[in-house]
Design a protein around this motif. Structure first.
Motif, mmCIF file in Angstrom:
data_model
loop_
_atom_site.group_PDB
_atom_site.id
_atom_site.type_symbol
_atom_site.label_atom_id
_atom_site.label_comp_id
_atom_site.label_asym_id
_atom_site.label_seq_id
_atom_site.Cartn_x
_atom_site.Cartn_y
_atom_site.Cartn_z
ATOM 1 N N ALA A 77 -1.755 3.064 6.299
ATOM 2 C CA ALA A 77 -2.074 1.851 5.535
ATOM 3 C C ALA A 77 -0.979 0.973 5.453
ATOM 4 O O ALA A 77 0.127 1.428 5.033
ATOM 5 C CB ALA A 77 -2.659 2.185 3.978
ATOM 6 N N PRO A 78 -0.916 -0.448 5.527
ATOM 7 C CA PRO A 78 0.208 -1.161 5.168
ATOM 8 C C PRO A 78 0.803 -1.161 3.956
ATOM 9 O O PRO A 78 0.072 -0.888 2.837
ATOM 10 C CB PRO A 78 -0.430 -2.781 5.578
ATOM 11 C CG PRO A 78 -1.962 -2.521 5.403
ATOM 12 C CD PRO A 78 -2.326 -1.343 5.791
ATOM 13 N N ARG A 79 2.219 -1.004 3.791
ATOM 14 C CA ARG A 79 2.633 -1.099 2.463
ATOM 15 C C ARG A 79 3.052 -2.476 1.694
ATOM 16 O O ARG A 79 3.661 -3.163 2.479
ATOM 17 C CB ARG A 79 3.947 -0.508 2.712
ATOM 18 C CG ARG A 79 3.927 1.248 3.157
ATOM 19 C CD ARG A 79 5.360 1.763 3.130
ATOM 20 N NE ARG A 79 6.154 1.390 2.293
ATOM 21 C CZ ARG A 79 7.056 2.307 1.713
ATOM 22 N NH1 ARG A 79 7.104 3.466 2.271
ATOM 23 N NH2 ARG A 79 7.874 1.892 0.841
ATOM 24 N N VAL A 80 2.351 -2.397 0.631
ATOM 25 C CA VAL A 80 2.444 -3.695 0.041
ATOM 26 C C VAL A 80 3.739 -3.480 -0.985
ATOM 27 O O VAL A 80 3.798 -2.467 -1.721
ATOM 28 C CB VAL A 80 1.130 -4.003 -0.669
ATOM 29 C CG1 VAL A 80 1.390 -5.407 -1.314
ATOM 30 C CG2 VAL A 80 -0.008 -3.915 0.054
ATOM 31 N N ASP A 81 4.376 -4.546 -1.218
ATOM 32 C CA ASP A 81 5.566 -4.518 -2.120
ATOM 33 C C ASP A 81 5.001 -4.695 -3.514
ATOM 34 O O ASP A 81 4.456 -5.799 -3.622
ATOM 35 C CB ASP A 81 6.423 -5.584 -1.613
ATOM 36 C CG ASP A 81 7.794 -5.571 -2.623
ATOM 37 O OD1 ASP A 81 7.693 -4.689 -3.414
ATOM 38 O OD2 ASP A 81 8.530 -6.610 -2.803
ATOM 39 N N MET A 82 5.181 -3.512 -4.419
ATOM 40 C CA MET A 82 4.277 -3.840 -5.546
ATOM 41 C C MET A 82 5.306 -4.321 -6.825
ATOM 42 O O MET A 82 4.791 -4.553 -7.869
ATOM 43 C CB MET A 82 4.094 -2.305 -6.006
ATOM 44 C CG MET A 82 2.870 -1.675 -5.311
ATOM 45 S SD MET A 82 1.500 -2.082 -5.546
ATOM 46 C CE MET A 82 0.279 -0.827 -4.741
ATOM 47 N N THR A 83 6.368 -4.520 -6.449
ATOM 48 C CA THR A 83 7.576 -5.141 -7.423
ATOM 49 C C THR A 83 7.013 -6.320 -8.249
ATOM 50 O O THR A 83 6.798 -6.108 -9.731
ATOM 51 C CB THR A 83 8.633 -5.491 -6.776
ATOM 52 O OG1 THR A 83 9.082 -4.578 -5.723
ATOM 53 C CG2 THR A 83 9.837 -5.268 -8.013
ATOM 54 N N PRO A 84 6.434 -7.439 -7.663
ATOM 55 C CA PRO A 84 6.046 -8.528 -8.552
ATOM 56 C C PRO A 84 4.687 -7.967 -9.441
ATOM 57 O O PRO A 84 4.650 -8.479 -10.696
ATOM 58 C CB PRO A 84 5.471 -9.480 -7.550
ATOM 59 C CG PRO A 84 5.986 -8.897 -6.454
ATOM 60 C CD PRO A 84 6.129 -7.871 -6.368
ATOM 61 N N MET A 85 3.850 -7.281 -8.911
ATOM 62 C CA MET A 85 2.691 -6.771 -9.884
ATOM 63 C C MET A 85 3.297 -5.831 -10.679
ATOM 64 O O MET A 85 2.714 -6.141 -11.981
ATOM 65 C CB MET A 85 1.832 -5.966 -8.603
ATOM 66 C CG MET A 85 0.434 -5.810 -9.221
ATOM 67 S SD MET A 85 -0.512 -4.927 -7.829
ATOM 68 C CE MET A 85 -1.881 -4.585 -8.838
ATOM 69 N N ALA A 140 3.120 3.897 -8.311
ATOM 70 C CA ALA A 140 3.054 4.863 -9.352
ATOM 71 C C ALA A 140 3.560 3.953 -10.418
ATOM 72 O O ALA A 140 2.801 4.085 -11.529
ATOM 73 C CB ALA A 140 3.910 6.159 -9.044
ATOM 74 N N MET A 141 4.489 3.381 -10.361
ATOM 75 C CA MET A 141 5.008 2.459 -11.654
ATOM 76 C C MET A 141 3.818 1.476 -11.757
ATOM 77 O O MET A 141 3.663 1.143 -13.008
ATOM 78 C CB MET A 141 6.099 1.855 -11.267
ATOM 79 C CG MET A 141 6.943 1.392 -12.406
ATOM 80 S SD MET A 141 8.631 0.828 -11.811
ATOM 81 C CE MET A 141 9.179 0.125 -13.278
ATOM 82 N N CYS A 142 3.332 1.114 -10.968
ATOM 83 C CA CYS A 142 2.275 0.059 -10.983
ATOM 84 C C CYS A 142 0.953 0.491 -11.821
ATOM 85 O O CYS A 142 0.726 -0.170 -12.880
ATOM 86 C CB CYS A 142 1.864 -0.498 -9.574
ATOM 87 S SG CYS A 142 0.867 -2.008 -9.810
ATOM 88 N N ASP A 143 0.772 1.632 -11.424
ATOM 89 C CA ASP A 143 -0.234 2.340 -12.054
ATOM 90 C C ASP A 143 -0.087 2.603 -13.497
ATOM 91 O O ASP A 143 -0.921 2.339 -14.412
ATOM 92 C CB ASP A 143 -0.629 3.490 -11.434
ATOM 93 C CG ASP A 143 -0.977 3.616 -9.920
ATOM 94 O OD1 ASP A 143 -1.497 2.761 -9.457
ATOM 95 O OD2 ASP A 143 -1.257 4.586 -9.409
ATOM 96 N N VAL A 144 0.886 3.163 -13.920
ATOM 97 C CA VAL A 144 1.296 3.462 -15.313
ATOM 98 C C VAL A 144 1.199 1.934 -15.914
ATOM 99 O O VAL A 144 0.551 1.838 -17.127
ATOM 100 C CB VAL A 144 2.753 4.095 -15.462
ATOM 101 C CG1 VAL A 144 3.136 4.115 -16.540
ATOM 102 C CG2 VAL A 144 2.644 5.481 -14.531
#
Lengths: 203, 187
Positions: free
Chosen positions: B23-31, A17-21
């Motif tokens: 679905a596989p969970r991707v670590d979004m932190t770096p993105m 969600a944060m990424c979306d924002v």
């Protein structure tokens, strides 16, 4: 009741969600951004309470610096080339295609016609350092008039704005306004900064 | 750091079984980091404040002046912008002032300055049958006046809603007149 011991683990936050924002905002800023043009003339505009926004397109800006130098610029590369071609025909000057292209890249300029050719042939980095003397607008050699005249043919929808420095002498502004009035242009804009409208107490 | 985590975790044996996992969970932190970095960059480089514009209409020069548009001198307030942000004003014509009918005074651009004068005169003269204030402001700027003074006085016209105003070319008589009443102000 015995307490249930919960083993603490690293909490995996769902970042989606944060990424979306973040990317939504990013898209917004990318689309709305307009980079500050590299201005050859620094103009510190006075502020006014006027609430009209200056349009982005179809605009001609006549800048007047603190020292009274006049710069001229219109938007749109094809318009710039068209205008230069017209002025060149009028003043019997030849410009090569490369010079026309170089000219079309300039947001504004402040060189007299006599030295424009030489100015355009100077490479980019050197050109930025040249102290442009401004466009003559006195009654003997009114080149500003020529530019304004031909830019209106190059783009008939063009609107005219005067961007004066707050410290510019009124004499120069008067010359510019007189030039415009000579061309029968009686409606133009003055570029100003924003200022809050004060409350007037009734007398 | 970019690790892939399988849905349930621990349930699959030898990785062969393909269960009904999410679905596989991707670590979004770096993105997210990258996203915010770019946002910061664009926020700082962007020029959000679009310049304002002030509309200015000048009278047509080519036409012959309309004869019957003569205005009553008693309704005109002449404002002369001088050197060093000075401002002078008087009602009526120069002749009226010389005859002692109206005074010529000095003022400034503060809210207690010319704004008060304009509002006062506007209230005194009232409105015509169309509801437009009768007051006519004539603005004359000396060559030495700064552009800022011009914008400021036009701004005052907007603030005080004095609908009728005109920018008029200054003539040497005006300068001489101001010099006479305020010695040393035009040198």
């Amino acid at each position: 009741m015995p307490k249930v011991k919960v083993k603490r683990k690293g909490v995996a936050l769902d970042m989606t969600a944060m990424c979306d924002v973040a990317f939504l905002l990013l898209t917004f800023f990318i689309l709305t951004t307009r980079f500050k043009p590299n201005e050859a003339l620094a103009v510190d505009t006075p502020s006014s309470v006027s609430e009209i926004k200056l349009p982005d397109s179809d605009i001609m800006i006549i800048s007047v610096g603190k020292d009274g130098r006049i710069f001229f610029g219109i938007d749109g590369q094809p318009n710039r080339i068209n205008m230069l071609q017209r002025v060149a025909d009028d003043r019997k000057i030849q410009f090569s295609d490369k010079e026309k292209y170089e000219f079309s890249l300039m947001d504004n300029f402040g060189v007299p016609l006599a030295s424009l050719k030489q100015f355009l042939s100077t490479p980019g980095e050197k050109r930025a350092k040249i102290n442009q003397p401004g466009i003559p607008a006195d009654s003997l050699n009114n080149e500003l008039r020529t530019w304004v005249f031909h830019s209106r043919y190059a783009n008939p929808k063009i609107r005219i704005a005067i961007k004066g420095d707050r410290g510019a002498d009124y004499k120069v502004i008067k010359d510019v306004i007189n030039t415009l009035q000579d061309l029968n242009i009686n409606r133009f804009n003055l570029v100003t900064g924003m200022e809050a409208k004060p409350q007037i107490s009734s007398l | 750091m970019a690790e892939m985590m399988e849905g349930g975790g621990g349930h699959d044996k030898k990785g062969k079984k393909k269960g009904k996992k999410g679905a596989p969970r991707v670590d979004m932190t770096p993105m997210v980091d990258l996203g915010f970095l770019l946002i910061t960059f664009f926020m700082l480089t962007t020029t959000m404040s679009k310049p304002q514009a002030m509309e200015l209409n000048m009278p047509d020069k080519t036409n012959e002046p309309v004869k019957d548009q003569l205005v009553k001198a008693s309704q005109t307030l002449t404002v002369i912008l001088g050197k060093n942000d000075k401002l002078y004003y008087h009602m009526g014509t120069i002749k009226d002032v010389e005859e002692g009918q109206y005074p010529v005074e000095q003022s400034d651009f503060s809210s207690q300055g010319i704004r008060k004068v304009i509002l006062q005169k506007k209230a005194e003269l009232g409105v015509d049958d169309k509801g437009i204030p009768k007051l006519i402001v004539v603005i004359k700027a000396m060559d030495e006046a700064k552009y800022r003074a011009m914008v400021d006085i036009l701004d005052e016209m907007h603030i005080t809603e004095a609908k009728r105003y005109a920018i008029v070319q200054i003539i040497p008589e005006d300068v001489a007149f101001i010099e006479k009443h305020f010695p040393g102000s035009t040198i």
